[in-house]
Design an enzyme around this catalytic site. Structure first.
Site, PDB file in Angstrom:
ATOM      1  N   LYS A  30     -50.085 -16.077 -20.762  1.00  0.00           N
ATOM      2  CA  LYS A  30     -50.662 -17.411 -20.912  1.00  0.00           C
ATOM      3  C   LYS A  30     -51.333 -17.541 -22.276  1.00  0.00           C
ATOM      4  O   LYS A  30     -51.963 -16.594 -22.768  1.00  0.00           O
ATOM      5  CB  LYS A  30     -51.667 -17.659 -19.789  1.00  0.00           C
ATOM      6  CG  LYS A  30     -52.196 -19.095 -19.703  1.00  0.00           C
ATOM      7  CD  LYS A  30     -53.075 -19.246 -18.472  1.00  0.00           C
ATOM      8  CE  LYS A  30     -53.647 -20.653 -18.344  1.00  0.00           C
ATOM      9  NZ  LYS A  30     -54.487 -20.805 -17.136  1.00  0.00           N
ATOM     10  N   SER A 105     -53.431 -24.479 -14.092  1.00  0.00           N
ATOM     11  CA  SER A 105     -53.110 -24.655 -15.495  1.00  0.00           C
ATOM     12  C   SER A 105     -52.111 -23.640 -16.031  1.00  0.00           C
ATOM     13  O   SER A 105     -51.633 -23.767 -17.162  1.00  0.00           O
ATOM     14  CB  SER A 105     -54.394 -24.570 -16.322  1.00  0.00           C
ATOM     15  OG  SER A 105     -54.993 -23.291 -16.185  1.00  0.00           O
ATOM     16  N   SER A 129     -55.839 -21.820 -10.789  1.00  0.00           N
ATOM     17  CA  SER A 129     -54.820 -22.007 -11.826  1.00  0.00           C
ATOM     18  C   SER A 129     -53.740 -20.936 -11.885  1.00  0.00           C
ATOM     19  O   SER A 129     -52.786 -21.068 -12.645  1.00  0.00           O
ATOM     20  CB  SER A 129     -55.482 -22.136 -13.204  1.00  0.00           C
ATOM     21  OG  SER A 129     -56.179 -23.350 -13.290  1.00  0.00           O
TER      22      SER A 129
END
Length: 425
Positions: A30, A105, A129
Site C-alpha cells: 500500500k 482504503s 481498511s
C-alpha cells in the site's frame, strides 16, 4: 489488467533475498508504507513525487523473507475512504465487477491480489481498511492486534487505531505473511512481545471442534438481506464442523462509528499538520507570506475528504469542544473495550458480516459521506478495542462477494485464523 483496474500507483520491482519463506511470492505494498528510493504518495497530490530515504520495517521484513515487491498499491487519500475513490490518481475498480468499487482504503492491495497481479499484499486498517476491501473483492484480510506489527515507516493517519495487515487469496497465505511481519521492533515502542513466537500459518488447520462462537445481533441489524443470509449460512457450517454458537450482546457498538470518527479525525488533524509545503511534499510556492502559502499549499494538496476530516478533527479538539466531543468519544471507546472483554469471557471468537452492504457501484456513495461512514459500522469497533479480526469470503449475494468477519481477543490471531480456515474448507 492492472492498468484497467488502476490497482497500482507505482509499478516498480523491489527484489528480495534469494531465499526465505516468501522467496516465490510477489507482494503489493500500500502506498502509505515507506519504500526507500520508490515514490510513496499516500494517494495524495500532497506527496506526489516524495521518495522516502528508508524502508518501513515491514518492507525490510518482506525483502529479508525473499519476497519481490511489485509495486505501490492505490489507496484512498491518506487512508481516508471506504471505496478507493478519493485517491488523487483515480479510483481502483473491483476485479469481480469493474463497475463497482473494491472497498477501501486498501482497495488497490485487495484488487491486486484478487486479479492475480500480486500473490500477497500489505494494507493498513484504521477502521476496517484491510477487511472492507478483502470482503468486497472476495479475498482474505487480517487486521492484527494493535502492537503486533510495527508501524515504523507507515505515514500516519490515526496512530492509536491503525495497523498494517496482510491480504491474500487464502487464510494460510495471509497467516504466513503475518508470520513474516509480526514481531517487536525497536523503532516502534508500541510493538509488544506477545504473539511474537506464534506460528500463524500452522494455525490454519480448520479445527473448530469445541470452539465457541459469539453471534452479535447488533452487528447484523440493518445489513443487506443477502449479506445476512450468506453470513448466517457460513456460521451454520461452522456449527456443522463442531463449533458452538451463542448470542452475545455488545450494546456499545451502536456508538462505535461516532466515537471512531471523532477520534480518527482528531488524530488526523494533528498528524497532517506536518504537511505545510516547507519541508517536503507539494508547495504552492513562497511569496514571503507564510500563512497564505501554508493555506494555499494545503488547499491545493489535499482532496475534499481529507479536508473534511481535518476540519472535523480540528473542531473536536478546539477549546470549548474537547470535553463535549473528544472526551466523550474516548469514554465510548472504553465502553466498547469493556463490552468485548465481557463477551470474550464466554466465547472464543465473535462473528459478524464484515460489511453490512454489497460493493457500491462506482460513484454511488462518494458524494454521500454519511453513507460511507455508516458502512464501517461492523469494522470500527475492532479498532477502538485494539483487537484482531479477519475477513474471510463467506459466499456471494447477487453475484457479489460477501465477507464473514471473525474477531478475537487481544493477540488471539491463531484462534481467528483457525476458525477462518474452517470456513474456507
Amino acid at each position: 489488467m492492472a492498468a484497467d483496474l488502476n490497482a497500482f500507483i507505482t509499478e516498480e520491482s523491489i527484489e528480495g533475498a534469494d531465499a526465505g519463506p516468501l522467496a516465490d511470492a510477489t507482494v503489493a505494498v500500500k502506498d502509505n508504507i515507506s519504500t526507500a528510493g520508490v515514490e510513496t504518495t499516500c494517494g495524495s497530490r500532497m506527496l506526489e513525487g516524495y521518495v522516502p530515504p528508508y524502508d518501513a520495517t515491514v518492507v525490510e521484513r518482506l525483502t529479508d523473507a525473499g519476497a519481490t515487491i511489485v509495486g505501490k498499491a492505490n489507496m484512498d487519500e491518506f487512508g481516508m475512504g471506504t471505496t478507493t475513490e478519493t485517491s488523487q490518481f483515480g479510483p481502483t475498480r473491483n476485479p469481480v465487477d469493474p463497475d463497482r468499487v473494491p472497498g477501501g482504503s486498501s482497495g488497490g492491495s485487495a484488487a491486486a491480489v484478487a486479479a492475480g497481479e500480486a500473490d500477497l499484499a500489505l494494507g493498513t486498517d484504521t477502521g476496517g481498511s484491510v477487511r472492507c476491501p478483502a470482503a468486497f473483492c472476495g479475498v482474505v484480510g487480517i487486521k492484527p492486534t494493535y502492537g503486533l506489527v510495527s508501524r515504523y515507516g507507515l505515514i500516519a493517519y490515526a496512530n492509536s487505531l491503525e495497523q498494517i495487515g496482510p491480504i491474500a487469496g487464502t487464510v494460510e497465505d495471509a497467516a504466513a505473511l503475518l508470520d513474516v511481519i509480526a514481531s517487536p521492533d525497536p523503532h516502534d515502542a508500541t510493538t509488544r512481545e506477545a504473539g511474537a513466537d506464534a506460528n500463524y500459518a500452522a494455525a490454519a488447520d480448520g479445527d473448530v471442534d469445541g470452539m465457541t462462537i459469539g453471534v452479535v445481533p447488533e452487528l447484523f441489524e440493518g445489513a443487506h438481506e443477502g449479506v445476512v443470509e450468506t453470513v448466517r449460512a457460513a456460521i451454520d457450517d461452522l456449527e456443522a464442523q463442531g463449533a458452538e454458537t451463542v448470542e452475545v450482546s455488545l450494546p456499545s457498538v451502536e456508538h462505535a462509528v461516532q466515537a471512531y470518527y471523532v477520534i480518527a479525525t482528531s488524530e488526523a488533524s494533528s498528524n497532517l499538520a506536518r504537511f505545510d509545503g516547507v519541508r517536503y511534499g507539494h508547495s504552492a510556492g513562497h511569496d514571503g507570506n507564510w500563512n497564505e502559502t501554508f493555506a494555499e499549499t494545503r488547499s491545493e494538496g489535499f482532496g475534499e475528504e481529507v479536508k473534511r476530516r481535518i476540519l472535523l478533527g480540528t473542531y473536536a479538539l478546539s477549546a470549548g469542544y474537547h470535553d463535549k466531543y473528544y472526551k466523550k468519544a474516548q469514554d465510548a471507546r472504553a465502553w466498547v473495550r469493556s463490552d468485548f472483554d465481557d463477551a470474550f469471557a464466554d466465547v472464543d471468537v465473535i462473528a459478524s458480516p464484515t460489511m453490512p452492504v454489497l460493493p457500491f457501484e462506482l460513484g454511488e456513495g462518494i458524494d454521500d459521506p454519511m453513507t460511507m461512514y455508516l458502512a464501517d459500522a461492523n469494522t470500527t469497533p475492532v479498532n477502538l478495542a485494539n483487537l484482531p479480526a479477519i475477513s474471510i469470503p463467506a459466499g456471494t449475494a447477487e453475484g457479489l462477494p460477501v465477507g464473514l468477519q471473525l474477531i478475537g481477543p487481544q493477540f488471539g490471531e491463531e484462534t481467528i485464523v483457525r476458525a477462518a480456515s474452517a470456513v474456507e474448507e
